[in-house]
Motif scaffolding. Structure first.
Motif, PDB file in Angstrom:
ATOM      1  N   ARG A  99       0.828  -1.189   0.000  1.00 41.69           N
ATOM      2  CA  ARG A  99       0.000   0.000   0.000  1.00 41.69           C
ATOM      3  C   ARG A  99       0.877   1.259   0.000  1.00 41.69           C
ATOM      4  O   ARG A  99       1.995   1.266   0.507  1.00 41.69           O
ATOM      5  N   ALA A 100       0.314   2.343  -0.516  1.00 44.75           N
ATOM      6  CA  ALA A 100       1.056   3.614  -0.607  1.00 44.75           C
ATOM      7  C   ALA A 100       1.339   4.193   0.770  1.00 44.75           C
ATOM      8  O   ALA A 100       2.363   4.831   1.013  1.00 44.75           O
ATOM      9  N   SER A 101       0.421   3.924   1.721  1.00 46.57           N
ATOM     10  CA  SER A 101       0.628   4.468   3.072  1.00 46.57           C
ATOM     11  C   SER A 101       1.844   3.871   3.748  1.00 46.57           C
ATOM     12  O   SER A 101       2.544   4.537   4.517  1.00 46.57           O
ATOM     13  N   ASP A 102       2.144   2.626   3.450  1.00 50.29           N
ATOM     14  CA  ASP A 102       3.337   2.000   4.052  1.00 50.29           C
ATOM     15  C   ASP A 102       4.617   2.678   3.539  1.00 50.29           C
ATOM     16  O   ASP A 102       5.586   2.903   4.292  1.00 50.29           O
ATOM     17  N   ARG A 103       4.627   2.972   2.261  1.00 52.85           N
ATOM     18  CA  ARG A 103       5.805   3.619   1.703  1.00 52.85           C
ATOM     19  C   ARG A 103       6.003   5.009   2.285  1.00 52.85           C
ATOM     20  O   ARG A 103       7.136   5.434   2.596  1.00 52.85           O
ATOM     21  N   LEU A 104       4.924   5.704   2.439  1.00 49.92           N
ATOM     22  CA  LEU A 104       5.022   7.053   3.019  1.00 49.92           C
ATOM     23  C   LEU A 104       5.525   7.000   4.460  1.00 49.92           C
ATOM     24  O   LEU A 104       6.328   7.839   4.905  1.00 49.92           O
ATOM     25  N   ARG A 105       4.996   6.002   5.203  1.00 51.70           N
ATOM     26  CA  ARG A 105       5.437   5.894   6.595  1.00 51.70           C
ATOM     27  C   ARG A 105       6.936   5.595   6.674  1.00 51.70           C
ATOM     28  O   ARG A 105       7.657   6.132   7.517  1.00 51.70           O
ATOM     29  N   TRP A 111       9.274   6.370   4.448  1.00 57.76           N
ATOM     30  CA  TRP A 111      10.022   7.576   4.081  1.00 57.76           C
ATOM     31  C   TRP A 111       9.988   8.616   5.200  1.00 57.76           C
ATOM     32  O   TRP A 111      10.951   9.335   5.443  1.00 57.76           O
ATOM     33  N   ALA A 112       8.832   8.683   5.869  1.00 59.35           N
ATOM     34  CA  ALA A 112       8.736   9.645   6.980  1.00 59.35           C
ATOM     35  C   ALA A 112       9.732   9.305   8.092  1.00 59.35           C
ATOM     36  O   ALA A 112      10.354  10.192   8.706  1.00 59.35           O
ATOM     37  N   VAL A 113       9.880   8.002   8.355  1.00 64.99           N
ATOM     38  CA  VAL A 113      10.844   7.591   9.388  1.00 64.99           C
ATOM     39  C   VAL A 113      12.270   7.877   8.951  1.00 64.99           C
ATOM     40  O   VAL A 113      13.095   8.413   9.710  1.00 64.99           O
ATOM     41  N   LEU A 114      12.577   7.524   7.685  1.00 62.09           N
ATOM     42  CA  LEU A 114      13.948   7.695   7.202  1.00 62.09           C
ATOM     43  C   LEU A 114      14.340   9.158   7.112  1.00 62.09           C
ATOM     44  O   LEU A 114      15.500   9.515   7.367  1.00 62.09           O
ATOM     45  N   VAL A 115      13.443  10.012   6.779  1.00 68.90           N
ATOM     46  CA  VAL A 115      13.769  11.433   6.616  1.00 68.90           C
ATOM     47  C   VAL A 115      13.473  12.222   7.889  1.00 68.90           C
ATOM     48  O   VAL A 115      14.200  13.111   8.285  1.00 68.90           O
ATOM     49  N   GLY A 116      12.402  11.874   8.550  1.00 72.00           N
ATOM     50  CA  GLY A 116      11.989  12.644   9.710  1.00 72.00           C
ATOM     51  C   GLY A 116      12.918  12.512  10.904  1.00 72.00           C
ATOM     52  O   GLY A 116      13.133  13.470  11.651  1.00 72.00           O
ATOM     53  N   TRP A 117      13.469  11.325  11.110  1.00 69.96           N
ATOM     54  CA  TRP A 117      14.356  11.120  12.274  1.00 69.96           C
ATOM     55  C   TRP A 117      15.624  11.973  12.205  1.00 69.96           C
ATOM     56  O   TRP A 117      15.937  12.696  13.151  1.00 69.96           O
ATOM     57  N   PRO A 118      16.335  11.983  11.088  1.00 73.65           N
ATOM     58  CA  PRO A 118      17.496  12.886  11.010  1.00 73.65           C
ATOM     59  C   PRO A 118      17.093  14.336  11.132  1.00 73.65           C
ATOM     60  O   PRO A 118      17.799  15.139  11.751  1.00 73.65           O
ATOM     61  N   LEU A 119      15.956  14.713  10.514  1.00 74.91           N
ATOM     62  CA  LEU A 119      15.527  16.107  10.612  1.00 74.91           C
ATOM     63  C   LEU A 119      15.210  16.493  12.046  1.00 74.91           C
ATOM     64  O   LEU A 119      15.508  17.605  12.497  1.00 74.91           O
ATOM     65  N   SER A 120      14.598  15.557  12.765  1.00 76.60           N
ATOM     66  CA  SER A 120      14.285  15.854  14.165  1.00 76.60           C
ATOM     67  C   SER A 120      15.549  16.002  14.994  1.00 76.60           C
ATOM     68  O   SER A 120      15.644  16.870  15.866  1.00 76.60           O
ATOM     69  N   LEU A 121      16.553  15.169  14.699  1.00 73.66           N
ATOM     70  CA  LEU A 121      17.849  15.300  15.416  1.00 73.66           C
ATOM     71  C   LEU A 121      18.503  16.627  15.100  1.00 73.66           C
ATOM     72  O   LEU A 121      19.075  17.290  15.984  1.00 73.66           O
ATOM     73  N   LEU A 122      18.465  17.015  13.799  1.00 76.16           N
ATOM     74  CA  LEU A 122      19.056  18.278  13.395  1.00 76.16           C
ATOM     75  C   LEU A 122      18.331  19.439  14.058  1.00 76.16           C
ATOM     76  O   LEU A 122      18.973  20.402  14.531  1.00 76.16           O
ATOM     77  N   ALA A 123      17.001  19.342  14.107  1.00 77.76           N
ATOM     78  CA  ALA A 123      16.236  20.417  14.756  1.00 77.76           C
ATOM     79  C   ALA A 123      16.559  20.474  16.249  1.00 77.76           C
ATOM     80  O   ALA A 123      16.683  21.558  16.839  1.00 77.76           O
TER      81      ALA A 123
END
Length: 241
Positions: A17-23, A25-37
Motif C-alpha cells: 500500500r502507498a501508506s506503508d511507503r510514506l510511513r 520515508w517519513a521515518v527515514l527522513v523525519g528522524w534525522p531532521l528531528s535530530l538536526l532540529a
C-alpha cells in the motif's frame, strides 16, 4: 498435477500500500531532521553560555601570556642578581685578600724599620759582621726557600762584601749528619752567594735536603776581606714539603 495446484494455492500475493511507503520515508527522513532540529535548538539555547565561555577563555589566555612574560622577566632578574652577587662576592674576597697581603707587607716593613732603627740608632749595640737570622720555608717539589739576614753596625759607612756559604746539621737514620753547601745546592764546587751591604742585607735562595734528613742547626760561613766568620743558628723552618 492436482497436487502441484494445491501447493501453489497456499501463496497469496498482497499488493504494497502507498501508506506503508510514506510511513517508511517519513521515518527515514523525519528522524534525522528531528535530530538536526534538536541540535539547532540546543545550540540556540547554549549560544549565550558559549559566548561567555569564549570570552573567559580569551581572558585566561591573556592572563596566562602576561604571567608567562612576568615569569621570564623575573627569571632574568634573578639570574642578573645572582650574577651580580657572585661578582660582588668575588670582588669582596679579592679586596679582602689584597688587604690581608697589604697588612702583611706593612707589618713586615714596620718590622724592618724597627730593626733598622735598632741597628743604626744611637742606642743600638755596636756589632761587626754577623748573621742576624736564618729562616727556611718549604717549596713545591721538595726544595726549601731560605732567607739569611746579615748585619753590621760597627763601622758605619763601611761596605761589607764577600761570599756566604752554609751547611745544615741534623739527623738521618739515627745518626748525626752534616749536609754541605755543594750538596744543598746540588752542584760540585758551588760558588758562595755574594753579599755587599752597608748596614744589613737579606740573601735568598733555594736548597734541597736529602730524603729522611731532619735538620736541626745551620752553620753559616762568611768569607770577607777580614777572614772567615762562622755562626751557628737553630733551624727555623716550616713543615717539610
Amino acid at each position: 498435477m492436482s497436487h502441484q495446484r494445491d501447493d501453489d494455492s497456499r501463496f497469496i500475493v498482497v499488493p504494497r500500500r502507498a501508506s506503508d511507503r510514506l510511513r517508511r520515508w517519513a521515518v527515514l527522513v523525519g528522524w534525522p531532521l528531528s535530530l538536526l532540529a534538536l541540535w539547532a535548538w540546543m545550540a540556540w539555547r547554549a549560544e549565550p553560555a558559549l559566548t561567555d565561555l569564549r570570552a573567559e577563555h580569551g581572558e585566561l589566555l591573556k592572563v596566562h601570556a602576561e604571567a608567562r612574560a612576568e615569569l621570564v622577566t623575573a627569571r632574568q632578574q634573578v639570574a642578573t642578581l645572582s650574577r651580580s652577587e657572585q661578582i660582588s662576592r668575588a670582588a669582596n674576597l679579592e679586596v679582602q685578600e689584597t688587604l690581608a697581603e697589604r697588612d702583611e707587607e706593612i707589618a713586615a716593613l714596620r718590622a724592618d724599620v724597627a730593626f733598622y732603627e735598632r741597628l743604626v740608632g744611637a742606642t743600638g749595640q755596636r756589632r761587626g759582621l754577623s748573621v742576624h737570622a736564618a729562616e727556611f720555608q718549604p717549596e713545591a717539589g721538595g726544595s726549601w726557600r731560605y732567607t739569611l739576614t746579615l748585619t753590621q753596625n760597627l763601622n758605619r759607612g763601611a761596605i761589607s762584601a764577600g761570599r756566604l756559604r752554609f751547611a745544615v746539621e741534623g739527623v738521618a737514620g739515627g745518626a748525626l749528619k752534616t749536609v754541605d753547601w755543594d750538596t744543598l745546592r746540588q752542584a760540585d764546587k758551588a760558588p758562595g752567594q755574594a753579599y755587599s751591604f752597608r748596614y744589613f742585607q737579606k740573601l735568598e735562595g733555594s736548597i734541597v735536603l736529602p730524603a729522611g734528613f731532619t735538620p736541626q742547626r745551620v752553620r753559616v760561613t762568611l768569607d770577607g776581606g777580614g777572614g772567615p766568620i762562622d755562626a751557628t743558628l737553630p733551624w727555623q723552618g716550616g713543615a717539610a714539603p
